[in-house]
Design a protein around this motif. Structure first.
Motif, PDB file in Angstrom:
ATOM      1  N   LEU A 121     114.557  59.678 -40.715  1.00  0.00           N
ATOM      2  CA  LEU A 121     115.086  59.637 -39.353  1.00  0.00           C
ATOM      3  C   LEU A 121     116.293  60.553 -39.212  1.00  0.00           C
ATOM      4  O   LEU A 121     116.406  61.311 -38.248  1.00  0.00           O
ATOM      5  N   LEU A 122     117.189  60.511 -40.178  1.00  0.00           N
ATOM      6  CA  LEU A 122     118.369  61.372 -40.114  1.00  0.00           C
ATOM      7  C   LEU A 122     117.975  62.845 -40.170  1.00  0.00           C
ATOM      8  O   LEU A 122     118.628  63.692 -39.555  1.00  0.00           O
ATOM      9  N   GLY A 123     116.883  63.150 -40.868  1.00  0.00           N
ATOM     10  CA  GLY A 123     116.360  64.520 -40.859  1.00  0.00           C
ATOM     11  C   GLY A 123     115.891  64.917 -39.471  1.00  0.00           C
ATOM     12  O   GLY A 123     116.153  66.037 -39.004  1.00  0.00           O
ATOM     13  N   HIS A 124     115.190  63.997 -38.800  1.00  0.00           N
ATOM     14  CA  HIS A 124     114.768  64.269 -37.414  1.00  0.00           C
ATOM     15  C   HIS A 124     115.998  64.492 -36.535  1.00  0.00           C
ATOM     16  O   HIS A 124     116.006  65.385 -35.681  1.00  0.00           O
ATOM     17  N   MET A 125     117.022  63.672 -36.734  1.00  0.00           N
ATOM     18  CA  MET A 125     118.245  63.818 -35.942  1.00  0.00           C
ATOM     19  C   MET A 125     118.909  65.167 -36.215  1.00  0.00           C
ATOM     20  O   MET A 125     119.360  65.841 -35.290  1.00  0.00           O
ATOM     21  N   GLN A 126     118.945  65.551 -37.488  1.00  0.00           N
ATOM     22  CA  GLN A 126     119.593  66.814 -37.831  1.00  0.00           C
ATOM     23  C   GLN A 126     118.851  67.999 -37.210  1.00  0.00           C
ATOM     24  O   GLN A 126     119.467  68.987 -36.830  1.00  0.00           O
ATOM     25  N   ASN A 127     117.543  67.883 -37.076  1.00  0.00           N
ATOM     26  CA  ASN A 127     116.755  68.953 -36.471  1.00  0.00           C
ATOM     27  C   ASN A 127     116.854  68.994 -34.952  1.00  0.00           C
ATOM     28  O   ASN A 127     116.511  70.006 -34.345  1.00  0.00           O
ATOM     29  N   THR A 128     117.291  67.910 -34.328  1.00  0.00           N
ATOM     30  CA  THR A 128     117.271  67.840 -32.862  1.00  0.00           C
ATOM     31  C   THR A 128     118.632  67.596 -32.210  1.00  0.00           C
ATOM     32  O   THR A 128     118.890  68.110 -31.122  1.00  0.00           O
ATOM     33  N   TYR A 129     119.483  66.821 -32.840  1.00  0.00           N
ATOM     34  CA  TYR A 129     120.763  66.485 -32.207  1.00  0.00           C
ATOM     35  C   TYR A 129     121.629  67.713 -31.908  1.00  0.00           C
ATOM     36  O   TYR A 129     122.315  67.728 -30.886  1.00  0.00           O
ATOM     37  N   PRO A 130     121.622  68.766 -32.748  1.00  0.00           N
ATOM     38  CA  PRO A 130     122.421  69.943 -32.377  1.00  0.00           C
ATOM     39  C   PRO A 130     121.973  70.582 -31.063  1.00  0.00           C
ATOM     40  O   PRO A 130     122.765  71.231 -30.396  1.00  0.00           O
ATOM     41  N   VAL A 131     120.730  70.376 -30.659  1.00  0.00           N
ATOM     42  CA  VAL A 131     120.244  70.874 -29.375  1.00  0.00           C
ATOM     43  C   VAL A 131     120.537  69.857 -28.275  1.00  0.00           C
ATOM     44  O   VAL A 131     120.954  70.221 -27.174  1.00  0.00           O
ATOM     45  N   ILE A 132     120.332  68.578 -28.579  1.00  0.00           N
ATOM     46  CA  ILE A 132     120.430  67.530 -27.559  1.00  0.00           C
ATOM     47  C   ILE A 132     121.878  67.207 -27.190  1.00  0.00           C
ATOM     48  O   ILE A 132     122.203  67.107 -26.000  1.00  0.00           O
ATOM     49  N   LEU A 133     122.742  67.005 -28.176  1.00  0.00           N
ATOM     50  CA  LEU A 133     124.097  66.530 -27.883  1.00  0.00           C
ATOM     51  C   LEU A 133     124.878  67.407 -26.909  1.00  0.00           C
ATOM     52  O   LEU A 133     125.536  66.876 -26.014  1.00  0.00           O
ATOM     53  N   PRO A 134     124.831  68.737 -27.025  1.00  0.00           N
ATOM     54  CA  PRO A 134     125.601  69.540 -26.059  1.00  0.00           C
ATOM     55  C   PRO A 134     125.151  69.350 -24.613  1.00  0.00           C
ATOM     56  O   PRO A 134     125.916  69.625 -23.695  1.00  0.00           O
ATOM     57  N   ALA A 135     123.937  68.858 -24.395  1.00  0.00           N
ATOM     58  CA  ALA A 135     123.432  68.651 -23.035  1.00  0.00           C
ATOM     59  C   ALA A 135     123.822  67.306 -22.451  1.00  0.00           C
ATOM     60  O   ALA A 135     123.630  67.071 -21.263  1.00  0.00           O
ATOM     61  N   LEU A 136     124.374  66.423 -23.271  1.00  0.00           N
ATOM     62  CA  LEU A 136     124.728  65.084 -22.804  1.00  0.00           C
ATOM     63  C   LEU A 136     125.989  65.118 -21.944  1.00  0.00           C
ATOM     64  O   LEU A 136     126.820  66.018 -22.084  1.00  0.00           O
ATOM     65  N   PRO A 137     126.147  64.121 -21.076  1.00  0.00           N
ATOM     66  CA  PRO A 137     127.434  63.991 -20.384  1.00  0.00           C
ATOM     67  C   PRO A 137     128.562  63.912 -21.421  1.00  0.00           C
ATOM     68  O   PRO A 137     128.371  63.398 -22.530  1.00  0.00           O
TER      69      PRO A 137
END
Length: 187
Positions: A121-137
């Protein structure tokens, strides 16, 4: 499969259509994820299946962020539908924040998941969170970063420390790049 999302990168299809279809897919995917989570709670599916569904949702979320980033510059601020469209995009960002915050709780549930699956799961997060987090409020992004730092400080997270630290490093690097790009466009 990540390859299933390739069609959303096809620039031959209008961006507005790709965004709309990806959001519809996310709604369906969320319904499937709820079914898997319910089945997992009832011990009808294994942790690996639920983790893969979460990973699929995260990959789709990252794709939606990329599509939104492509779509935003095409919007005409003078269009009478502009405020409605921006409100819809804000709702998407809020929903993404909910996904991110909820998934950051999963590593604390080591009594439900095998360590190997939490690492996946943390691998999935590492692959996606750098893209997702900057778009969050902004507030949601700060909350996600704080939760991640809290996980790193938690002694019970010792088996996941390398993955948690790599995730934080990737997210912080992404956030700094986003801040730098934002500063360039406003100057």
């Amino acid at each position: 499969s990540a390859e299933n999302l390739d069609l959303y990168q096809n620039e031959q299809s209008p961006i507005e259509v790709r965004v709309h279809e990806a959001i519809l897919l996310m709604q369906s995917s969320n319904q499937i994820l709820v079914l898997y989570a319910t089945a997992f709670a009832d011990q009808k599916v294994a942790d690996s299946e639920l983790i893969e569904m979460i990973g699929s949702t995260l990959r789709l979320s990252a794709t939606i962020v990329q599509l939104i980033n492509e779509f935003l510059p095409t919007l005409d601020k003078n269009d009478p539908t502009y405020p409605t469209r921006m409100e819809s995009l804000d709702n998407v960002r809020k929903n993404l924040a909910t996904v991110v915050i909820a998934n950051l709780k999963v590593p604390t549930e080591s009594h439900l998941y095998r360590t190997s699956e939490l690492k996946r799961l943390l691998g999935h997060m590492q692959n996606t969170y750098p893209v997702i987090l900057p778009a969050l409020p902004v507030a949601s992004r700060a909350e996600a970063l704080q939760r991640l730092r809290t996980l790193i400080e938690d002694p019970e997270m010792q088996p996941l420390q390398p993955e948690l630290k790599s995730l934080l490093k990737a997210v912080e690097k992404s956030s700094k790049q986003t801040e730098t790009e934002s500063a360039r466009t406003t100057n």
